[in-house]
Design an enzyme around this catalytic site. Structure first.
Site, mmCIF file in Angstrom:
data_model
loop_
_atom_site.group_PDB
_atom_site.id
_atom_site.type_symbol
_atom_site.label_atom_id
_atom_site.label_comp_id
_atom_site.label_asym_id
_atom_site.label_seq_id
_atom_site.Cartn_x
_atom_site.Cartn_y
_atom_site.Cartn_z
ATOM 1 N N ASN A 160 0.801 -1.226 0.000
ATOM 2 C CA ASN A 160 0.000 0.000 0.000
ATOM 3 C C ASN A 160 0.837 1.281 0.000
ATOM 4 O O ASN A 160 0.585 2.199 -0.774
ATOM 5 C CB ASN A 160 -1.003 -0.013 1.149
ATOM 6 C CG ASN A 160 -0.357 -0.221 2.503
ATOM 7 O OD1 ASN A 160 0.725 -0.803 2.611
ATOM 8 N ND2 ASN A 160 -1.003 0.238 3.549
ATOM 9 N N GLU A 258 3.827 -4.924 12.515
ATOM 10 C CA GLU A 258 2.925 -3.773 12.334
ATOM 11 C C GLU A 258 1.825 -4.257 11.415
ATOM 12 O O GLU A 258 2.030 -4.477 10.229
ATOM 13 C CB GLU A 258 3.699 -2.591 11.734
ATOM 14 C CG GLU A 258 2.994 -1.261 11.957
ATOM 15 C CD GLU A 258 1.925 -0.970 10.920
ATOM 16 O OE1 GLU A 258 0.736 -1.220 11.235
ATOM 17 O OE2 GLU A 258 2.254 -0.517 9.827
ATOM 18 N N CYS A 292 -3.430 1.048 6.905
ATOM 19 C CA CYS A 292 -3.714 0.393 8.184
ATOM 20 C C CYS A 292 -4.306 1.357 9.198
ATOM 21 O O CYS A 292 -5.028 0.950 10.108
ATOM 22 C CB CYS A 292 -2.446 -0.253 8.740
ATOM 23 S SG CYS A 292 -1.070 0.904 8.961
#
Length: 491
Positions: A160, A258, A292
């Site tokens: 992303n 993460e 995210c």
């Protein structure tokens, strides 16, 4: 479009059919075709690493690590500074490539390029930082603690924000004296790895210090289990993160995870609705929601929820969607049609469960229109699951206590935000949220690369990267004592 560039770092596309090991090598794992999300056409071809390729890279990185750790700190710093300058000099071409490979709008791509150069300059400063502490001790003994590198660090990065999310681990890991084996997502291998390799190679990074190998799940598992790798830094989905954590933990490696998020943006009844709608739209739809930190749940006080929904719907109806490389658009495509179809299914299921589709909800290939759902409740998929798509889910609440309970009603814990004219009230509410990042009078998507970044729960294992956290992640403490001569003990 051609897969080559006529200037700068991208010239000649040296990655074609190859991996990077300090030079360009043909892997044993074969080749992989990279598809441009907006057009569905072939953008380039790269080498595809398998477990054997990963093993060779890890051995090479291990062999190179001691010499790299012993390199003059000023020389390390110079390499990072020169790499940052190389990125700056080619910023326009790099940003265009990022936009094409990721499907993001050009301003988002330009942001990635600027931040990549900034992170390299942060690494240059880190390389010449103080690396230890003198500790109190008994007379005649010098006692100090110093930070030493782990050895080889494996980095697995997502599609992303591939340039930022790779280089934010690669650069500080190298600055701390580690060597790195990077496995970018095979959908974004150039922006997720080869740009960084090209800049550092041009700056004089020694061969073997950085390896970049696009690969699938088998390559990722090999990286997590290789005996030469002492740390794995993973950014990606919670499902894959669990597997990474399991494999790394089994082999006693340090692991930084993460992961995903289902982040809450809380809008109190005293908020300016125009500003709140602007924040909610940005947090929910930036980069098609493929972040995210996206504002996946917009919690609005019941008295203002209908008006906020309408303002969001009005924005959704007027935001253009299209090819970010050729058109003036606000949203580009999702990474592929499969992801678009998944977003559509979650929306459809939530509507079937009682949510109202107020705007959007239209899929066209990999493109999905900015979408507004109202009447969302905790039982719906739109409340529970991370979309990774451009959907604003609005949930009404009546009291601050209910807002806190709704925000905390998730397994995730990455980012949260509160918007209110009463900063004290917003802070008191925010302090009760289970989250790694908290923003008062802002939305949930924020990272300045000088702050510790990380989440808890299903969003991560409580660690953080960035700023002061980098030394904690990419080095470990060694305690050293020195005496003039050995003491005589009772035995």
């Amino acid at each position: 479009m051609s897969n080559t560039s006529t200037a700068g770092l991208l010239s000649g596309a040296p990655w074609t059919g190859r991996i990077f090991n300090g030079d360009w090598a043909v892997p044993t794992g074969g080749k992989h075709t990279v598809i441009e999300p907006a057009t569905g056409t072939t953008m380039t071809e790269v080498g595809m690493a398998n477990a054997a390729d990963i093993a060779m890279a890890c051995r090479s990185a291990k062999d190179a690590q001691a010499a790299w750790a012993a390199t003059d700190p000023r020389e390390k710093s110079r390499i990072f500074l020169d790499a940052a300058s190389a990125i700056d000099a080619d910023a326009a071409a790099l940003a265009r490539y990022v936009a094409r490979e990721t499907g993001g709008i050009l301003p988002k791509a330009q942001h990635e390029v600027r931040e990549a150069a900034f992170i390299l300059r942060r690494a240059a400063a880190m390389a010449v930082d103080s690396q230890g502490l003198v500790l109190p001790s008994t007379p005649g003994r010098l006692s100090y603690a110093r930070r030493v590198p782990h050895g080889v660090v494996g980095v697995i990065s997502p599609f992303n924000f591939p340039l930022i999310l790779s280089i934010r681990a690669v650069a500080p890991a190298l600055a701390a004296g580690n060597t790195v084996v990077l496995k970018p997502d095979p959908r974004t291998p150039v922006t997720g790895g080869f740009i960084t390799a090209l800049a550092l190679r041009q700056a004089g990074l020694p061969a073997g210090v950085l390896h970049v190998l696009a690969g699938g799940g088998d390559a990722g598992e090999a990286l997590c289990t290789d005996p030469h790798v002492r740390m794995v830094a993973f950014t990606g989905s919670t499902t894959v993160g669990r597997r990474v954590g399991e494999l790394a933990g089994k082999h006693l490696k340090k692991v930084a995870l993460e992961l995903g998020g289902k982040n809450a943006l809380i809008v109190l009844e005293d908020a300016d609705l125009d500003l709140a709608a602007s924040n909610a739209a940005w947090g929910a739809w930036l980069h098609q929601g493929q972040i995210c930190m996206a504002s996946g749940r917009i919690l609005a006080h019941r008295s203002i929820a209908p008006a906020l929904v309408e303002k969001l719907a009005e924005k959704a109806r007027h935001l253009p969607v299209g090819n970010p490389a050729t058109d003036e658009v606000a949203l580009g495509p999702l990474i592929n049609e499969q992801q678009c179809q998944r977003v559509a299914r979650i929306v459809e299921d939530s509507v079937a469960q009682g949510a109202t589709l107020v705007a959007g909800g239209k899929a066209d290939g990999a493109f999905y229109s900015p979408t507004v759902l109202s009447g969302v409740t905790p039982k719906m998929r739109a409340f529970r699951e991370e979309f990774f798509g451009p959907v604003a889910s609005v949930i009404a609440f009546d009291t601050d206590e209910e807002a806190i309970a709704l925000a905390n009603d998730t397994e995730y814990g990455l980012s949260a935000a509160v918007i209110s004219a009463d900063v004290g009230r917003a802070m008191a509410l925010g302090e009760q949220l289970n989250t790694g990042l908290l923003h008062i009078n802002d939305q949930t998507v924020a990272d300045e690369c000088v702050n510790p970044f990380g989440g808890c729960g299903d969003s991560g294992n409580g660690g953080a990267v960035g700023g002061p956290a980098d030394w904690d992640e990419f080095a470990h403490w060694q305690w050293v004592t020195i005496k003039r001569e050995p003491p005589r003990y009772p035995f």
